[in-house]
Motif scaffolding. Sequence first.
Motif, PDB file in Angstrom:
ATOM      1  N   PHE A 166      74.032  48.923  42.907  1.00 41.49           N
ATOM      2  CA  PHE A 166      74.563  50.095  43.607  1.00 41.49           C
ATOM      3  C   PHE A 166      75.623  50.857  42.822  1.00 41.49           C
ATOM      4  O   PHE A 166      75.895  52.009  43.122  1.00 41.49           O
ATOM      5  N   ARG A 167      76.241  50.249  41.813  1.00 44.54           N
ATOM      6  CA  ARG A 167      77.285  50.931  41.054  1.00 44.54           C
ATOM      7  C   ARG A 167      76.794  52.290  40.568  1.00 44.54           C
ATOM      8  O   ARG A 167      75.771  52.397  39.920  1.00 44.54           O
ATOM      9  N   GLY A 168      77.523  53.334  40.937  1.00 44.15           N
ATOM     10  CA  GLY A 168      77.161  54.661  40.455  1.00 44.15           C
ATOM     11  C   GLY A 168      76.087  55.358  41.258  1.00 44.15           C
ATOM     12  O   GLY A 168      75.623  56.423  40.877  1.00 44.15           O
ATOM     13  N   MET A 169      75.691  54.780  42.391  1.00 49.82           N
ATOM     14  CA  MET A 169      74.624  55.389  43.173  1.00 49.82           C
ATOM     15  C   MET A 169      74.977  56.802  43.636  1.00 49.82           C
ATOM     16  O   MET A 169      74.129  57.674  43.721  1.00 49.82           O
ATOM     17  N   GLY A 170      76.269  56.993  43.943  1.00 52.08           N
ATOM     18  CA  GLY A 170      76.685  58.315  44.397  1.00 52.08           C
ATOM     19  C   GLY A 170      76.433  59.383  43.354  1.00 52.08           C
ATOM     20  O   GLY A 170      75.978  60.485  43.662  1.00 52.08           O
ATOM     21  N   LEU A 171      76.719  59.070  42.080  1.00 49.52           N
ATOM     22  CA  LEU A 171      76.492  60.025  41.005  1.00 49.52           C
ATOM     23  C   LEU A 171      75.006  60.279  40.795  1.00 49.52           C
ATOM     24  O   LEU A 171      74.575  61.414  40.608  1.00 49.52           O
ATOM     25  N   LEU A 172      74.215  59.219  40.829  1.00 53.87           N
ATOM     26  CA  LEU A 172      72.776  59.365  40.660  1.00 53.87           C
ATOM     27  C   LEU A 172      72.199  60.204  41.797  1.00 53.87           C
ATOM     28  O   LEU A 172      71.323  61.040  41.589  1.00 53.87           O
ATOM     29  N   GLY A 173      72.717  59.971  42.999  1.00 51.30           N
ATOM     30  CA  GLY A 173      72.273  60.751  44.146  1.00 51.30           C
ATOM     31  C   GLY A 173      72.660  62.208  44.030  1.00 51.30           C
ATOM     32  O   GLY A 173      71.893  63.101  44.405  1.00 51.30           O
ATOM     33  N   TYR A 174      73.863  62.487  43.498  1.00 51.58           N
ATOM     34  CA  TYR A 174      74.314  63.870  43.313  1.00 51.58           C
ATOM     35  C   TYR A 174      73.374  64.609  42.373  1.00 51.58           C
ATOM     36  O   TYR A 174      72.971  65.749  42.637  1.00 51.58           O
ATOM     37  N   PHE A 175      73.041  63.977  41.274  1.00 50.14           N
ATOM     38  CA  PHE A 175      72.129  64.599  40.311  1.00 50.14           C
ATOM     39  C   PHE A 175      70.780  64.901  40.955  1.00 50.14           C
ATOM     40  O   PHE A 175      70.233  65.993  40.813  1.00 50.14           O
ATOM     41  N   SER A 176      70.260  63.940  41.705  1.00 46.05           N
ATOM     42  CA  SER A 176      68.947  64.109  42.331  1.00 46.05           C
ATOM     43  C   SER A 176      68.975  65.189  43.407  1.00 46.05           C
ATOM     44  O   SER A 176      67.984  65.893  43.614  1.00 46.05           O
ATOM     45  N   LYS A 177      70.112  65.334  44.068  1.00 49.67           N
ATOM     46  CA  LYS A 177      70.221  66.315  45.149  1.00 49.67           C
ATOM     47  C   LYS A 177      70.455  67.728  44.640  1.00 49.67           C
ATOM     48  O   LYS A 177      69.855  68.682  45.138  1.00 49.67           O
ATOM     49  N   HIS A 178      71.306  67.876  43.650  1.00 55.01           N
ATOM     50  CA  HIS A 178      71.692  69.212  43.185  1.00 55.01           C
ATOM     51  C   HIS A 178      70.840  69.715  42.022  1.00 55.01           C
ATOM     52  O   HIS A 178      70.821  70.909  41.732  1.00 55.01           O
ATOM     53  N   TYR A 179      70.167  68.803  41.341  1.00 56.38           N
ATOM     54  CA  TYR A 179      69.266  69.184  40.243  1.00 56.38           C
ATOM     55  C   TYR A 179      67.950  68.434  40.427  1.00 56.38           C
ATOM     56  O   TYR A 179      67.509  67.689  39.568  1.00 56.38           O
ATOM     57  N   THR A 180      67.349  68.671  41.594  1.00 55.26           N
ATOM     58  CA  THR A 180      66.170  67.892  41.995  1.00 55.26           C
ATOM     59  C   THR A 180      65.024  68.020  41.000  1.00 55.26           C
ATOM     60  O   THR A 180      64.399  67.016  40.624  1.00 55.26           O
ATOM     61  N   ASN A 181      64.733  69.226  40.570  1.00 60.96           N
ATOM     62  CA  ASN A 181      63.613  69.419  39.636  1.00 60.96           C
ATOM     63  C   ASN A 181      63.852  68.690  38.323  1.00 60.96           C
ATOM     64  O   ASN A 181      62.947  68.050  37.770  1.00 60.96           O
ATOM     65  N   GLU A 182      65.100  68.786  37.819  1.00 59.82           N
ATOM     66  CA  GLU A 182      65.434  68.111  36.570  1.00 59.82           C
ATOM     67  C   GLU A 182      65.358  66.586  36.743  1.00 59.82           C
ATOM     68  O   GLU A 182      64.868  65.880  35.852  1.00 59.82           O
ATOM     69  N   GLU A 234      83.787  67.033  42.157  1.00 58.85           N
ATOM     70  CA  GLU A 234      82.600  67.841  41.886  1.00 58.85           C
ATOM     71  C   GLU A 234      82.419  68.086  40.390  1.00 58.85           C
ATOM     72  O   GLU A 234      81.309  68.041  39.862  1.00 58.85           O
ATOM     73  N   HIS A 235      83.506  68.317  39.686  1.00 61.14           N
ATOM     74  CA  HIS A 235      83.443  68.598  38.248  1.00 61.14           C
ATOM     75  C   HIS A 235      83.065  67.338  37.461  1.00 61.14           C
ATOM     76  O   HIS A 235      82.359  67.420  36.457  1.00 61.14           O
ATOM     77  N   PHE A 236      83.516  66.193  37.932  1.00 58.89           N
ATOM     78  CA  PHE A 236      83.123  64.931  37.309  1.00 58.89           C
ATOM     79  C   PHE A 236      81.630  64.685  37.536  1.00 58.89           C
ATOM     80  O   PHE A 236      80.912  64.251  36.624  1.00 58.89           O
ATOM     81  N   HIS A 237      81.148  64.965  38.736  1.00 60.67           N
ATOM     82  CA  HIS A 237      79.726  64.840  39.044  1.00 60.67           C
ATOM     83  C   HIS A 237      78.886  65.715  38.112  1.00 60.67           C
ATOM     84  O   HIS A 237      77.837  65.297  37.617  1.00 60.67           O
ATOM     85  N   GLN A 238      79.363  66.930  37.885  1.00 59.17           N
ATOM     86  CA  GLN A 238      78.609  67.857  37.042  1.00 59.17           C
ATOM     87  C   GLN A 238      78.546  67.374  35.597  1.00 59.17           C
ATOM     88  O   GLN A 238      77.524  67.551  34.921  1.00 59.17           O
ATOM     89  N   PHE A 239      79.624  66.777  35.133  1.00 61.30           N
ATOM     90  CA  PHE A 239      79.603  66.210  33.781  1.00 61.30           C
ATOM     91  C   PHE A 239      78.594  65.074  33.696  1.00 61.30           C
ATOM     92  O   PHE A 239      77.859  64.952  32.710  1.00 61.30           O
ATOM     93  N   TYR A 240      78.552  64.247  34.733  1.00 60.32           N
ATOM     94  CA  TYR A 240      77.579  63.159  34.757  1.00 60.32           C
ATOM     95  C   TYR A 240      76.148  63.704  34.688  1.00 60.32           C
ATOM     96  O   TYR A 240      75.306  63.163  33.962  1.00 60.32           O
ATOM     97  N   CYS A 241      75.878  64.773  35.403  1.00 63.14           N
ATOM     98  CA  CYS A 241      74.547  65.389  35.369  1.00 63.14           C
ATOM     99  C   CYS A 241      74.186  65.817  33.952  1.00 63.14           C
ATOM    100  O   CYS A 241      73.045  65.673  33.511  1.00 63.14           O
ATOM    101  N   TYR A 242      75.172  66.361  33.259  1.00 65.82           N
ATOM    102  CA  TYR A 242      74.973  66.737  31.857  1.00 65.82           C
ATOM    103  C   TYR A 242      74.575  65.520  31.028  1.00 65.82           C
ATOM    104  O   TYR A 242      73.650  65.580  30.210  1.00 65.82           O
TER     105      TYR A 242
END
Length: 292
Positions: A166-182, A234-242
Motif C-alpha cells: 500500500f505504500r504510495g497508493m495515494g500517489l499512484l491513485g492521483y496519477f491514475s485519476k488526473h492523467y488517466t489516459n497516460e 498537489e505540487h508534490f503529486h504532480q512531480f510524482y506524475c512526472y
Amino acid sequence: MLVYFWGFLYSNYFRFWLKWILRLLTRKCELQRVFDGSKAGAQRTLSIERSLESSKNKVLRNAVHVEEAEVEKCVRDVMKEKKIEPKDTGFKTNLHISLLQISGYKKLYLNVENLRKVPYDSDNEEHEEQLIELWNLLMPHENLKARITKQWCDIGFQGDDPKTDFRGMGLLGYFSKHYTNEARQILSHSNHPKLGYSYAIVGINLTEMAYSLLKNGALKSHLYNMVSGLPQMEHFHQFYCYLVYEFDKFWFEEEPESIMHFNQYREKFHDKIKGLLLDCDVILTLQNTKKP
C-alpha cells in the motif's frame, strides 16, 4: 581537506569582510543585493535561504524556521534589523514570497512524512475506496471479481491482496485519476513481452524516490520555480506524475535485458533526475514534458 579548510575560512572570516565591503560600496545589505541581482523563483529564494542560514544575526537565522502565520511579522523584524525603510514595498513583497516558499517547503515535507507513516487499514473505508478506484481507473472494461484476487497482478501488484504494497497508493491513485489516459498507456507498456515491468510496484518504488528528493532538499529548485508562495501536496503529486511518465520513457529507451536489472536502471534514472534538479530554472511537470 583543502576544500573543507577553505570553506571554514570563507564562512567564518572572509564572508563577513566581503559583505562589509559590498555594503560600503553599494549601501545595501546582502538580502537587498540578492533581490536586485536575481530573478524571482529558485535562484532568488535559494540565495535568500543561504544568506539567512549563514547570518550571525539571530533574527535572520530564525527567519528560515518561521511558520506561515508569522511570515508577515518576520518580514517586519528582518527589515527593522537591517534598517530597511518600511516604504520599500519591493523588498517587503519579495522577502514575504521567499519566506512563504521556504516555510511551505518544510511544511510540505512534514505532511508527506506524516502520510508515509499511515499504515494500510482494511477497515478504513477511504483506503479501500482508493484501492477499488485505482482498479476501476486502470481497468475500466474488467470488473474486479473479488477484493482478494489474482487480478491485482494485472496492474502490477505482487500478490492477490495489494494491501501489502500500500505504500504510495495515494500517489499512484492521483496519477491514475488526473492523467488517466497516460496511466493506462503506461500500464499497457508495462505488459510488453520483453521490456515489461510491474506497473504498481514500480509506481510505489518511484514514490520513495520522490520522497527522498523532497527530504534532501533536491526538489527546492523545482518547487520554488513552480509556486510563487506555499508549495502544496498537489505540487508534490504532480512531480510524482512526472517521474512515472518519464521513467516509462527512460525504461524503453534503455531497453534493459530483464527486470532483474531494475535497481541498476532505477539508480541511473534517479541520477538523471537529480542532475536536472541542479538547474536553478528547472520545472519538472507532465505538462512541460508532453508534446502537443
